[in-house]
Design an enzyme around this catalytic site. Structure first.
Site, PDB file in Angstrom:
ATOM      1  N   PHE A   1       0.860  -1.181   0.000  1.00 27.48           N
ATOM      2  CA  PHE A   1       0.000   0.000   0.000  1.00 27.48           C
ATOM      3  C   PHE A   1       0.895   1.229   0.000  1.00 27.48           C
ATOM      4  N   GLY A   2       0.858   1.977  -1.071  1.00 30.63           N
ATOM      5  CA  GLY A   2       1.749   3.131  -1.185  1.00 30.63           C
ATOM      6  C   GLY A   2       1.009   4.441  -0.987  1.00 30.63           C
TER       7      GLY A   2
ATOM      8  N   THR B   1       2.455   6.894   1.882  1.00 26.31           N
ATOM      9  CA  THR B   1       3.488   7.795   2.402  1.00 26.31           C
ATOM     10  C   THR B   1       4.549   8.093   1.336  1.00 26.31           C
TER      11      THR B   1
ATOM     12  N   SER C   1       2.588  12.310   7.794  1.00 24.91           N
ATOM     13  CA  SER C   1       1.351  12.550   8.544  1.00 24.91           C
ATOM     14  C   SER C   1       0.329  13.311   7.719  1.00 24.91           C
TER      15      SER C   1
ATOM     16  N   ARG D   1      14.237 -15.796  38.471  1.00 21.47           N
ATOM     17  CA  ARG D   1      15.506 -15.106  38.723  1.00 21.47           C
ATOM     18  C   ARG D   1      15.630 -14.789  40.219  1.00 21.47           C
TER      19      ARG D   1
ATOM     20  N   LEU E   1      14.058  -7.594  33.128  1.00 22.01           N
ATOM     21  CA  LEU E   1      14.952  -8.698  32.759  1.00 22.01           C
ATOM     22  C   LEU E   1      16.430  -8.348  32.943  1.00 22.01           C
TER      23      LEU E   1
ATOM     24  N   GLU F   1       0.746   4.161  10.669  1.00 22.01           N
ATOM     25  CA  GLU F   1      -0.732   4.145  10.741  1.00 22.01           C
ATOM     26  C   GLU F   1      -1.264   5.319  11.559  1.00 22.01           C
TER      27      GLU F   1
ATOM     28  N   THR G   1       0.661   8.701  13.662  1.00 25.22           N
ATOM     29  CA  THR G   1       1.506   8.774  14.864  1.00 25.22           C
ATOM     30  C   THR G   1       0.624   9.014  16.093  1.00 25.22           C
TER      31      THR G   1
HETATM   32  P1  TGC Z   1      -9.483  15.724   6.180  1.00 25.83           P
HETATM   33  O1  TGC Z   1      -9.735  17.031   5.496  1.00 25.83           O
HETATM   34  O2  TGC Z   1      -9.812  15.576   7.626  1.00 25.83           O
HETATM   35  O3  TGC Z   1     -10.247  14.567   5.395  1.00 25.83           O
HETATM   36  C1  TGC Z   1     -10.146  14.395   3.992  1.00 25.83           C
HETATM   37  C2  TGC Z   1     -11.267  13.450   3.564  1.00 25.83           C
HETATM   38  O4  TGC Z   1     -11.093  12.180   4.186  1.00 25.83           O
HETATM   39  C3  TGC Z   1     -12.197  11.877   5.069  1.00 25.83           C
HETATM   40  N1  TGC Z   1     -11.641  11.234   6.262  1.00 25.83           N
HETATM   41  C4  TGC Z   1     -11.771   9.933   6.510  1.00 25.83           C
HETATM   42  N2  TGC Z   1     -12.430   8.980   5.839  1.00 25.83           N
HETATM   43  C5  TGC Z   1     -12.379   7.727   6.351  1.00 25.83           C
HETATM   44  N3  TGC Z   1     -11.703   7.455   7.487  1.00 25.83           N
HETATM   45  C6  TGC Z   1     -11.031   8.377   8.172  1.00 25.83           C
HETATM   46  N4  TGC Z   1     -10.346   8.049   9.268  1.00 25.83           N
HETATM   47  C7  TGC Z   1     -11.047   9.696   7.693  1.00 25.83           C
HETATM   48  N5  TGC Z   1     -10.497  10.880   8.114  1.00 25.83           N
HETATM   49  C8  TGC Z   1     -10.882  11.795   7.228  1.00 25.83           C
HETATM   50  C9  TGC Z   1     -12.852  13.223   5.350  1.00 25.83           C
HETATM   51  O5  TGC Z   1     -14.201  13.063   5.678  1.00 25.83           O
HETATM   52  C10 TGC Z   1     -12.658  13.908   4.028  1.00 25.83           C
HETATM   53  O6  TGC Z   1     -13.594  13.342   3.108  1.00 25.83           O
HETATM   54  P2  TGC Z   1     -14.292  14.237   1.972  1.00 25.83           P
HETATM   55  O7  TGC Z   1     -15.115  13.267   1.201  1.00 25.83           O
HETATM   56  O8  TGC Z   1     -15.059  15.283   2.709  1.00 25.83           O
HETATM   57  O9  TGC Z   1     -13.172  14.832   1.159  1.00 25.83           O
HETATM   58  O10 TGC Z   1      -7.976  15.343   5.899  1.00 25.83           O
HETATM   59  P3  TGC Z   1      -6.633  16.018   6.399  1.00 25.83           P
HETATM   60  O11 TGC Z   1      -5.799  16.289   5.185  1.00 25.83           O
HETATM   61  O12 TGC Z   1      -6.909  17.179   7.316  1.00 25.83           O
HETATM   62  O13 TGC Z   1      -5.930  14.816   7.198  1.00 25.83           O
HETATM   63  C11 TGC Z   1      -6.477  14.297   8.346  1.00 25.83           C
HETATM   64  C12 TGC Z   1      -5.445  13.350   9.040  1.00 25.83           C
HETATM   65  C13 TGC Z   1      -4.239  14.122   9.501  1.00 25.83           C
HETATM   66  C14 TGC Z   1      -6.152  12.747  10.253  1.00 25.83           C
HETATM   67  C15 TGC Z   1      -5.030  12.238   8.074  1.00 25.83           C
HETATM   68  O14 TGC Z   1      -4.374  12.721   7.008  1.00 25.83           O
HETATM   69  C16 TGC Z   1      -4.193  11.144   8.706  1.00 25.83           C
HETATM   70  O15 TGC Z   1      -4.757  10.191   9.222  1.00 25.83           O
HETATM   71  N6  TGC Z   1      -2.813  11.211   8.674  1.00 25.83           N
HETATM   72  C17 TGC Z   1      -1.978  10.109   9.097  1.00 25.83           C
HETATM   73  C18 TGC Z   1      -1.446   9.384   7.905  1.00 25.83           C
HETATM   74  C19 TGC Z   1      -1.266   7.907   8.149  1.00 25.83           C
HETATM   75  O16 TGC Z   1      -1.802   7.336   9.073  1.00 25.83           O
HETATM   76  N7  TGC Z   1      -0.549   7.230   7.259  1.00 25.83           N
HETATM   77  C20 TGC Z   1      -0.418   5.815   7.335  1.00 25.83           C
HETATM   78  C21 TGC Z   1       0.188   5.244   6.088  1.00 25.83           C
HETATM   79  S1  TGC Z   1       0.018   3.492   5.890  1.00 25.83           S
HETATM   80  C22 TGC Z   1       0.957   2.817   7.083  1.00 25.83           C
HETATM   81  O17 TGC Z   1       1.495   3.441   7.921  1.00 25.83           O
HETATM   82  C23 TGC Z   1       1.075   1.332   7.070  1.00 25.83           C
HETATM   83  S2  TGC Z   1       2.080   0.739   8.324  1.00 25.83           S
HETATM   84  C24 TGC Z   1       2.140  -0.922   8.065  1.00 25.83           C
HETATM   85  C25 TGC Z   1       1.229  -1.693   8.934  1.00 25.83           C
HETATM   86  O18 TGC Z   1       0.037  -1.393   9.028  1.00 25.83           O
HETATM   87  O19 TGC Z   1       1.656  -2.636   9.575  1.00 25.83           O
HETATM   88  P1  FAD Z   2       6.175  13.029  10.029  1.00 22.33           P
HETATM   89  O1  FAD Z   2       4.795  13.178   9.509  1.00 22.33           O
HETATM   90  O2  FAD Z   2       7.237  13.868   9.391  1.00 22.33           O
HETATM   91  O3  FAD Z   2       6.151  13.324  11.590  1.00 22.33           O
HETATM   92  C1  FAD Z   2       7.346  13.562  12.359  1.00 22.33           C
HETATM   93  C2  FAD Z   2       6.899  13.962  13.775  1.00 22.33           C
HETATM   94  O4  FAD Z   2       6.123  15.173  13.707  1.00 22.33           O
HETATM   95  C3  FAD Z   2       5.985  12.930  14.425  1.00 22.33           C
HETATM   96  O5  FAD Z   2       6.247  12.845  15.819  1.00 22.33           O
HETATM   97  C4  FAD Z   2       4.592  13.487  14.174  1.00 22.33           C
HETATM   98  O6  FAD Z   2       3.619  13.042  15.111  1.00 22.33           O
HETATM   99  C5  FAD Z   2       4.858  14.985  14.335  1.00 22.33           C
HETATM  100  N1  FAD Z   2       3.837  15.763  13.631  1.00 22.33           N
HETATM  101  C6  FAD Z   2       3.552  15.803  12.316  1.00 22.33           C
HETATM  102  N2  FAD Z   2       2.506  16.613  12.065  1.00 22.33           N
HETATM  103  C7  FAD Z   2       2.111  17.092  13.278  1.00 22.33           C
HETATM  104  C8  FAD Z   2       1.078  17.967  13.710  1.00 22.33           C
HETATM  105  N3  FAD Z   2       0.218  18.515  12.850  1.00 22.33           N
HETATM  106  N4  FAD Z   2       0.983  18.240  15.027  1.00 22.33           N
HETATM  107  C9  FAD Z   2       1.824  17.665  15.941  1.00 22.33           C
HETATM  108  N5  FAD Z   2       2.824  16.818  15.580  1.00 22.33           N
HETATM  109  C10 FAD Z   2       2.948  16.544  14.284  1.00 22.33           C
HETATM  110  N6  FAD Z   2       3.335   4.113   4.867  1.00 22.33           N
HETATM  111  C11 FAD Z   2       2.600   3.610   3.837  1.00 22.33           C
HETATM  112  O7  FAD Z   2       1.994   4.346   3.069  1.00 22.33           O
HETATM  113  N7  FAD Z   2       2.538   2.259   3.632  1.00 22.33           N
HETATM  114  C12 FAD Z   2       3.185   1.377   4.415  1.00 22.33           C
HETATM  115  O8  FAD Z   2       3.080   0.160   4.203  1.00 22.33           O
HETATM  116  C13 FAD Z   2       3.971   1.869   5.498  1.00 22.33           C
HETATM  117  N8  FAD Z   2       4.683   1.018   6.281  1.00 22.33           N
HETATM  118  C14 FAD Z   2       5.540   1.520   7.239  1.00 22.33           C
HETATM  119  C15 FAD Z   2       6.374   0.651   7.925  1.00 22.33           C
HETATM  120  C16 FAD Z   2       7.286   1.149   8.866  1.00 22.33           C
HETATM  121  C17 FAD Z   2       8.206   0.208   9.573  1.00 22.33           C
HETATM  122  C18 FAD Z   2       7.298   2.537   9.159  1.00 22.33           C
HETATM  123  C19 FAD Z   2       8.228   3.083  10.202  1.00 22.33           C
HETATM  124  C20 FAD Z   2       6.471   3.399   8.482  1.00 22.33           C
HETATM  125  C21 FAD Z   2       5.595   2.907   7.492  1.00 22.33           C
HETATM  126  N9  FAD Z   2       4.777   3.762   6.737  1.00 22.33           N
HETATM  127  C22 FAD Z   2       4.018   3.276   5.697  1.00 22.33           C
HETATM  128  C23 FAD Z   2       4.894   5.213   6.908  1.00 22.33           C
HETATM  129  C24 FAD Z   2       4.168   5.758   8.128  1.00 22.33           C
HETATM  130  O9  FAD Z   2       2.791   5.739   7.942  1.00 22.33           O
HETATM  131  C25 FAD Z   2       4.690   7.169   8.388  1.00 22.33           C
HETATM  132  O10 FAD Z   2       6.016   7.025   8.871  1.00 22.33           O
HETATM  133  C26 FAD Z   2       3.836   7.943   9.370  1.00 22.33           C
HETATM  134  O11 FAD Z   2       2.584   8.243   8.807  1.00 22.33           O
HETATM  135  C27 FAD Z   2       4.511   9.250   9.837  1.00 22.33           C
HETATM  136  O12 FAD Z   2       5.011   9.973   8.777  1.00 22.33           O
HETATM  137  P2  FAD Z   2       6.560  10.496   8.800  1.00 22.33           P
HETATM  138  O13 FAD Z   2       7.422   9.346   9.145  1.00 22.33           O
HETATM  139  O14 FAD Z   2       6.785  11.193   7.520  1.00 22.33           O
HETATM  140  O15 FAD Z   2       6.616  11.497  10.002  1.00 22.33           O
END
Ligand code: TGC
Ligand code: FAD
Length: 395
Positions: free
Chosen positions: A140-141, A143, A149, A279, A349, A374, A376
């Site tokens: 899933f791409g 980031t 974030s 221990r 430990l 997923e 922070t």
């Molecule tokens: P915002 O303006 O709030 O929303 C944009 C549109 O998205 C809708 N929406 C959601 N829909 C479904 N579920 C949610 N949780 C939703 N949150 C928002 C919202 O209603 C809106 O829809 P529409 O139709 O009105 O346009 O968006 P924003 O740009 O202000 O961002 C909100 C924020 C910061 C919470 C969001 O961008 C976010 O969650 N950031 C964190 C990014 C993140 O979690 N990345 C993860 C990447 S994948 C990964 O890490 C895999 S790790 C591997 C593993 O799982 O093991």
């Molecule tokens: P940044 O967004 O640059 O954040 C850096 C710091 O700033 C954090 O402490 C954050 O909380 C803080 N920060 C940022 N914005 C704010 C704010 N508005 N207010 C306060 N604090 C803030 N992504 C995918 O798409 N697919 C994957 O499969 C996937 N797998 C991953 C696997 C691993 C092992 C790791 C480490 C990451 C993976 N990710 C994946 C990416 C992951 O989702 C991002 O690392 C995460 O969303 C945070 O983004 P960043 O690392 O760019 O940190």
């Protein structure tokens, strides 16, 4: 009359609040099956895989045959279990290693879910059965190097060229990237953000693995480069436009994580309990010292509390009432609790806590990634802040 239980020994130290009794027969059977898989197939080798920095791809088909891939999805070869069962599977997998739970989260919730929820019938038929079987691996791409974030700031673009799409951009930190057969890639288009189903053999697509990680070492994490990747119209996910698409997938994966983190914490607590009982220092087991007991109790309470939160959220999901902000509650709190439990267990430990002979340091370092990915801790805190105040503080 039955003999009264000794109240001092009436509780199971490994299931203090008797949460197992809240599960139905099917849920308990799935939990046991996954636990057995972890004991037989993961625990014997995980320290070595972690040290070498490899994920055993061969186990994908085994996890597929157990029904663990896309397990809460219906049809197309998926097991179609309830959400609680999916959560419990994540919990047991992460009690082995976060890398295994990550593999299952990404495959089922981040790669299969968008195809299932937003894909065409053709995309579902082509990909879901082989992904459920573990024969094809997905990633899933979302980031990017400059967009973590704040995924709405992504730069990857898809432009139309006749009836084709052409993708350019870079995705970073992508779990399973280097072993994937198919990537679900999110890109900016004239219409808004859209998802694309990209076979990884498509010319212009390249994945390179990120090495020298000190966390999640038994998991593949990669950079994806897309250079003029040409795809037919049929590659776009037709069912969603906008950031809502990828964020909906994250709700599913975060749900698995809020259960998974409990598994890592439980493994750390149990390791600390066993170790403290065997221990000896100052002539008796260290578990007999008040300061050590306090740590063990804090860990036990934390694990039980997180389990209840996870189970409650699972029941809400099965009832169709779980909101994204409630998922944020679970992801934020259960992961931070797990981080603290792992740290306390590591301390309990002593020097043995820093070796891979015990699982604790591995879980502790893994959980640092889980804390970040997923969403922070801070992003989930702000999501909850917005949910209770009505005010967004992200920007
Ligand atoms: P915002 O303006 O709030 O929303 C944009 C549109 O998205 C809708 N929406 C959601 N829909 C479904 N579920 C949610 N949780 C939703 N949150 C928002 C919202 O209603 C809106 O829809 P529409 O139709 O009105 O346009 O968006 P924003 O740009 O202000 O961002 C909100 C924020 C910061 C919470 C969001 O961008 C976010 O969650 N950031 C964190 C990014 C993140 O979690 N990345 C993860 C990447 S994948 C990964 O890490 C895999 S790790 C591997 C593993 O799982 O093991
Ligand atoms: P940044 O967004 O640059 O954040 C850096 C710091 O700033 C954090 O402490 C954050 O909380 C803080 N920060 C940022 N914005 C704010 C704010 N508005 N207010 C306060 N604090 C803030 N992504 C995918 O798409 N697919 C994957 O499969 C996937 N797998 C991953 C696997 C691993 C092992 C790791 C480490 C990451 C993976 N990710 C994946 C990416 C992951 O989702 C991002 O690392 C995460 O969303 C945070 O983004 P960043 O690392 O760019 O940190």
């Amino acid at each position: 009359m039955s003999k009264a239980l000794d109240p001092r020994r009436a509780n199971d130290p490994r299931d203090f609040l008797a949460v197992d009794g809240l599960l139905d027969e099917d849920e308990r059977a799935i939990k046991q099956t996954v636990r057995r898989f972890v004991v037989d197939r993961v625990l014997p080798d995980i320290a070595g895989w972690y040290e070498e920095g490899v994920f055993p791809r061969d186990l994908a088909t085994e996890m597929g045959s157990l029904g663990l891939l896309g397990m809460h999805l219906d049809g197309y070869g998926c097991a179609g279990t309830n959400a609680v069962s999916y959560g419990l599977a994540c919990l047991e997998l992460e009690a082995g290693d976060s890398g295994f739970r990550s593999f299952v989260s990404v495959q089922g919730s981040l790669a299969m879910f968008p195809i299932h929820a937003f894909g065409s019938e053709e995309q579902k038929q082509e990909w879901l059965p082989q992904m459920a079987a573990g024969e094809a691996i997905g990633c899933f791409g979302l980031t990017e190097p400059d967009s973590g974030s704040d995924p709405g700031s992504m730069r990857t673009v898809a432009r139309r060229d006749g009836s084709d799409w052409v993708l350019n951009g870079t995705k970073m930190w992508i779990t399973n990237g280097g072993i994937a057969d198919v990537a679900v890639v999110w890109a900016r288009t004239d219409e808004g953000i859209r998802g694309f189903v990209v076979p990884t053999t498509t010319p212009g697509f390249a994945a390179s693995n990120i090495h020298a990680k000190a966390s999640l070492r038994a998991s593949v994490t990669s950079e994806l480069v897309l250079q003029d990747v040409r795809l037919p119209e049929s590659a776009v996910l037709p069912g969603v436009v906008g950031l809502r698409g990828p964020l909906s997938c994250l709700n599913e994966a975060r749900f698995g994580i809020l259960f998974g983190a409990v598994g890592a914490a439980r493994a750390c607590y149990e390791a600390a309990l066993d170790y403290s009982l065997s221990r000896e220092q100052f002539g008796r087991p260290i578990a007999g010292f008040q300061l050590v007991q306090r740590k063990l109790v804090e860990m036990m309470v934390s694990v039980n509390r997180s389990t209840l939160v996870a189970l409650h959220l699972g029941r809400l999901k099965d009832a169709g009432r779980l909101t994204p902000a409630q998922v944020s509650f679970g992801k934020m709190d259960n992961v931070r609790q797990a981080v603290e439990v792992a740290r306390e267990a590591r301390n309990s430990l002593g020097a043995n806590g820093i070796t891979l002979e015990y699982p604790v340091i591995r879980h502790m370092t893994n959980l640092e990634s889980v804390y970040t990915y997923e969403g922070t801790n801070e992003i989930h805190t702000l999501t909850l802040g917005q949910a209770i105040t009505g005010l967004a503080a992200f920007r």
